[in-house]
Design a protein around this motif. Structure first.
Motif, PDB file in Angstrom:
ATOM      1  N   THR A  60      40.733  -5.894  20.074  1.00 39.22           N
ATOM      2  CA  THR A  60      41.203  -5.545  18.738  1.00 39.22           C
ATOM      3  C   THR A  60      42.455  -6.338  18.381  1.00 39.22           C
ATOM      4  O   THR A  60      42.578  -6.859  17.276  1.00 39.22           O
ATOM      5  CB  THR A  60      41.504  -4.038  18.662  1.00 39.22           C
ATOM      6  OG1 THR A  60      40.315  -3.329  18.991  1.00 39.22           O
ATOM      7  CG2 THR A  60      41.970  -3.640  17.286  1.00 39.22           C
ATOM      8  N   LEU A  61      43.368  -6.454  19.333  1.00 39.90           N
ATOM      9  CA  LEU A  61      44.617  -7.150  19.065  1.00 39.90           C
ATOM     10  C   LEU A  61      44.370  -8.618  18.699  1.00 39.90           C
ATOM     11  O   LEU A  61      44.949  -9.136  17.745  1.00 39.90           O
ATOM     12  CB  LEU A  61      45.539  -7.078  20.290  1.00 39.90           C
ATOM     13  CG  LEU A  61      46.938  -7.627  20.057  1.00 39.90           C
ATOM     14  CD1 LEU A  61      47.728  -6.680  19.174  1.00 39.90           C
ATOM     15  CD2 LEU A  61      47.663  -7.840  21.366  1.00 39.90           C
ATOM     16  N   PHE A  62      43.498  -9.271  19.454  1.00 40.64           N
ATOM     17  CA  PHE A  62      43.233 -10.688  19.197  1.00 40.64           C
ATOM     18  C   PHE A  62      42.072 -10.875  18.216  1.00 40.64           C
ATOM     19  O   PHE A  62      41.684 -12.001  17.939  1.00 40.64           O
ATOM     20  CB  PHE A  62      42.923 -11.423  20.500  1.00 40.64           C
ATOM     21  CG  PHE A  62      44.134 -11.636  21.367  1.00 40.64           C
ATOM     22  CD1 PHE A  62      45.113 -12.547  21.012  1.00 40.64           C
ATOM     23  CD2 PHE A  62      44.312 -10.913  22.532  1.00 40.64           C
ATOM     24  CE1 PHE A  62      46.229 -12.744  21.803  1.00 40.64           C
ATOM     25  CE2 PHE A  62      45.425 -11.105  23.327  1.00 40.64           C
ATOM     26  CZ  PHE A  62      46.389 -12.018  22.966  1.00 40.64           C
ATOM     27  N   ARG A  63      41.521  -9.793  17.713  1.00 38.88           N
ATOM     28  CA  ARG A  63      40.360  -9.842  16.832  1.00 38.88           C
ATOM     29  C   ARG A  63      39.287 -10.749  17.419  1.00 38.88           C
ATOM     30  O   ARG A  63      38.804 -11.664  16.774  1.00 38.88           O
ATOM     31  CB  ARG A  63      40.758 -10.345  15.433  1.00 38.88           C
ATOM     32  CG  ARG A  63      41.781  -9.463  14.755  1.00 38.88           C
ATOM     33  CD  ARG A  63      41.983  -9.888  13.315  1.00 38.88           C
ATOM     34  NE  ARG A  63      40.734  -9.948  12.583  1.00 38.88           N
ATOM     35  CZ  ARG A  63      40.043  -8.895  12.187  1.00 38.88           C
ATOM     36  NH1 ARG A  63      40.463  -7.708  12.433  1.00 38.88           N
ATOM     37  NH2 ARG A  63      38.920  -9.054  11.532  1.00 38.88           N
ATOM     38  N   ASN A  64      38.938 -10.474  18.657  1.00 39.02           N
ATOM     39  CA  ASN A  64      38.026 -11.361  19.353  1.00 39.02           C
ATOM     40  C   ASN A  64      37.176 -10.556  20.325  1.00 39.02           C
ATOM     41  O   ASN A  64      37.711  -9.902  21.214  1.00 39.02           O
ATOM     42  CB  ASN A  64      38.865 -12.398  20.110  1.00 39.02           C
ATOM     43  CG  ASN A  64      38.024 -13.493  20.705  1.00 39.02           C
ATOM     44  OD1 ASN A  64      36.901 -13.257  21.127  1.00 39.02           O
ATOM     45  ND2 ASN A  64      38.562 -14.686  20.733  1.00 39.02           N
ATOM     46  N   PRO A  65      35.852 -10.574  20.150  1.00 39.71           N
ATOM     47  CA  PRO A  65      35.001  -9.723  20.987  1.00 39.71           C
ATOM     48  C   PRO A  65      34.944 -10.182  22.430  1.00 39.71           C
ATOM     49  O   PRO A  65      34.475  -9.455  23.296  1.00 39.71           O
ATOM     50  CB  PRO A  65      33.623  -9.849  20.324  1.00 39.71           C
ATOM     51  CG  PRO A  65      33.653 -11.169  19.651  1.00 39.71           C
ATOM     52  CD  PRO A  65      35.069 -11.382  19.206  1.00 39.71           C
ATOM     53  N   ALA A  75      37.625 -11.263  24.196  1.00 43.01           N
ATOM     54  CA  ALA A  75      38.900 -11.118  24.892  1.00 43.01           C
ATOM     55  C   ALA A  75      38.817  -9.979  25.894  1.00 43.01           C
ATOM     56  O   ALA A  75      38.279  -8.923  25.596  1.00 43.01           O
ATOM     57  CB  ALA A  75      40.018 -10.843  23.884  1.00 43.01           C
ATOM     58  N   GLU A  76      39.312 -10.191  27.071  1.00 40.63           N
ATOM     59  CA  GLU A  76      39.488  -9.140  28.076  1.00 40.63           C
ATOM     60  C   GLU A  76      40.399  -9.729  29.150  1.00 40.63           C
ATOM     61  O   GLU A  76      40.617 -10.941  29.175  1.00 40.63           O
ATOM     62  CB  GLU A  76      38.146  -8.674  28.647  1.00 40.63           C
ATOM     63  CG  GLU A  76      37.402  -9.736  29.414  1.00 40.63           C
ATOM     64  CD  GLU A  76      37.020  -9.268  30.821  1.00 40.63           C
ATOM     65  OE1 GLU A  76      37.477  -8.210  31.257  1.00 40.63           O
ATOM     66  OE2 GLU A  76      36.289 -10.008  31.490  1.00 40.63           O
ATOM     67  N   PRO A  77      40.937  -8.900  30.062  1.00 42.98           N
ATOM     68  CA  PRO A  77      41.908  -9.424  31.027  1.00 42.98           C
ATOM     69  C   PRO A  77      41.392 -10.642  31.798  1.00 42.98           C
ATOM     70  O   PRO A  77      42.144 -11.565  32.093  1.00 42.98           O
ATOM     71  CB  PRO A  77      42.139  -8.238  31.960  1.00 42.98           C
ATOM     72  CG  PRO A  77      41.861  -7.034  31.138  1.00 42.98           C
ATOM     73  CD  PRO A  77      40.783  -7.438  30.181  1.00 42.98           C
TER      74      PRO A  77
END
Lengths: 264, 330
Positions: free
Chosen positions: B73-78, B80-82
């Protein structure tokens, strides 16, 4: 200075610059309660920056913007958001929410972080806002599946649900067909006159400005050329100075209609 | 679409099922009657090996899924994850470096390794934030490429450190880098629990602000969201969660990608439901994956990180293609 704190919005020498380049201002402006102000001007005149300044999204690099006598810097973001709602022109191309969810987002300034769910008053405000823009039937629809006109109406509904005194709209009718333009214009007028809320729009559509606004603010290279009633602002001389293109008035009166002159 | 609350309840049921059922399962199935009969060896396996391992899976998987949801949500990118952003690699590098710098005989305490892992994760998020605030913005491709570049750089340094290490240490590091829940006793569970749960609770506390980001930053700002503070806290909290986790389990990839993606399809993007569901379903997902990793090549065990990466890699590609690079949708 005579009306003092009663003026909802006042800009005193407010200016904004980015990367050392002056974008807008310094501007002195007082917006009266219940007034509808339209900002017009060529591309790059600083219309959006002026709106963002007015909505408290950016801090003036000089001067000050104040709400009923209190400078924005003394207000929290939430306090500003309860008074001013903003509908930006540029928005994400995809929004993974339903119409109701999106309009509910407008209730954020009124919600507490400890609240587990939106309350009854929130849903009531959402219902009322959707009824106002005539989209009650699309409550469950995904925002991504709406037409351009419906989308714009939903974003305006979200701003209405925010229950702010001042509504700031950036290019509310761009990319809309004439019938949707008319709907949005009527919506703004109703909101402005019946609810006596203050409205500021930025627009490229001079006739839209003339039809809806009490005053038209002509902005060029970040400075105010004029800020007058449509009957006085929609003069060919002023418009030519503003846009560097010839105009003619095709209908006079209180709300003049103008047109570009191709062979002028 | 069933109601989001029903899906959250479903995730809770799955979580409970994992907790109750998985300790009985494995290469050797333990029957409840055997456990009740009071055989010392069997109850030791059940209570001292399997149960803490399941608990760790539930906590770690939940934390990874919650961190993934928030970062998306923060990066508006599906995508993104650690793991894909390189945050997990940064944490791994920190942990490996700490172990390498310690005297050869010393077994470092978890908090020390975790602090180093947190510093690694934090540095990576700072770099990401710096990139995102520069002229490149939060654009999907740039962000993922940055994540890949960071992961590759961290891997190179980790390889270097492993090359310089002595043989036993190298072996331990390599196994740890695969990501697994095998090392576990209750000490590890008790270490991870507060970080995972407090982190998730704090992110849940930001649910209304995170929801605002779904309609874009400009609108979020106009509604009174303090974007700078939100970014700082989301990145800080996810770094702490990932750091404390990676110190124990090593980097486990794609849990934070797969679980939130499925949940968003089932119950929508509202963080009021998404975050609790991610905590529950992410935990259950990792616990069941670990069960699969324990039995798939029985009597030997597979590190669960290998299994999640085997599933997650193709899944990542699938989202990339189906979503045409994300185009801004979390």
């Amino acid at each position: 200075m005579t009306t003092g704190a009663a003026e909802p919005l006042r800009l005193r020498g407010a200016a904004w610059s980015a990367g050392g380049r002056a974008i807008v201002g310094p501007i002195d402006l007082e917006v009266r309660s219940g007034e509808c102000l339209a900002v017009v001007g060529p591309n790059g005149a600083g219309k959006t920056s002026l709106l963002r300044l007015v909505a408290g999204l950016i801090e003036p690099s000089a001067g000050e913007v104040s709400w009923r006598g209190t400078p924005f810097v003394e207000l929290t973001r939430q306090q500003i958001a309860r008074r001013i709602a903003y509908v930006p022109q540029i928005r994400p191309s995809r929004i993974p929410l339903t119409v109701e969810q999106l309009v509910l987002l407008g209730r954020y300034p009124h919600m507490s972080r400890f609240q587990m769910a939106p309350g009854r008053s929130d849903f009531e405000a959402v219902r009322e806002a959707l009824a106002r823009v005539g989209l009650e039937g699309l409550r469950e629809r995904q925002v991504d599946r709406l037409s351009g006109g419906e989308r714009q109406a939903v974003f305006i509904a979200a701003a209405l649900a925010q229950e702010a005194e001042l509504l700031v709209l950036d290019e509310p009718t761009t990319h809309l067909d004439p019938s949707h333009q008319r709907e949005i214009a009527r919506l703004i007028r109703t909101f402005n006159r019946q609810s006596e809320r203050t409205v500021i729009t930025a627009t490229h559509d001079l006739n839209f400005a003339s039809l809806t606004a009490d005053r038209v603010l002509a902005l060029r290279s970040g400075s105010v050329l004029a800020c007058e009633a449509p009957a006085r602002a929609m003069r060919p001389e002023l418009l030519e100075r503003l846009f560097e293109a010839p105009f003619e008035v095709v209908r006079g009166g209180e709300r003049p209609m103008t047109m570009l002159e191709l062979d002028g | 679409m069933r109601s989001p609350r029903a899906w959250v309840a479903g995730a809770a049921a799955l979580w409970l099922a994992a907790l109750v059922v998985i300790p009985f399962l494995g290469a050797e199935v333990i029957y409840p009657s055997e456990l009740l009969a009071g055989d010392a060896a069997i109850s030791s396996v059940f209570w001292k090996l399997r149960l803490p391992r399941v608990l760790l899976g539930l906590l770690a998987g939940g934390a990874l899924a919650v961190a993934g949801s928030s970062l998306q949500t923060l990066f508006r990118n599906p995508l993104a994850e650690p793991y894909t952003l390189g945050v997990a690699s940064g944490a791994a590098l920190g942990a490996v470096a700490a172990q390498q710098l310690a005297p050869p005989s010393a077994e470092l305490a978890i908090p020390v390794v975790a602090l180093a892992a947190f510093l690694g994760a934090g540095s990576v998020t700072a770099v990401l934030l710096g990139l995102a605030r520069s002229r490149f913005g939060f654009e999907t491709a740039t962000l993922l490429l940055a994540g890949i570049a960071i992961t590759l750089s961290c891997s190179a340094v980790i390889l270097l450190l492993q090359y310089l290490a002595d043989f036993t240490r190298t072996f331990r590091m390599v196994r740890w880098m695969m990501g697994g829940l095998a090392v576990v006793g209750y000490r590890e569970v008790l270490w991870i629990a507060p970080w995972a749960l407090a982190g998730s609770a704090t992110l849940f506390g930001m649910r209304w602000s995170l929801n605002q980001l779904l309609a874009g930053e400009e609108l979020a700002l106009s509604r009174g969201v303090d974007l700078k503070r939100l970014r700082f806290w989301v990145l800080g909290i996810t770094s702490v969660m990932v750091g404390s986790l990676v110190a124990v389990t090593g980097p486990i990839g794609f849990v934070g990608l797969i679980v939130p993606h499925i949940l968003r399809r089932l119950l929508g993007h509202d963080h009021v439901h998404l975050i609790p569901a991610a905590l529950l379903a992410g935990g259950a997902f990792l616990a069941f994956s670990d069960l699969a990793a324990r039995v798939v090549i029985a009597p030997a065990e597979l590190p669960v990180g290998i299994l999640t990466a085997l599933v997650g890699g193709p899944f990542f590609l699938w989202i990339l293609i189906a979503d045409r690079g994300g185009s801004g949708r979390p």
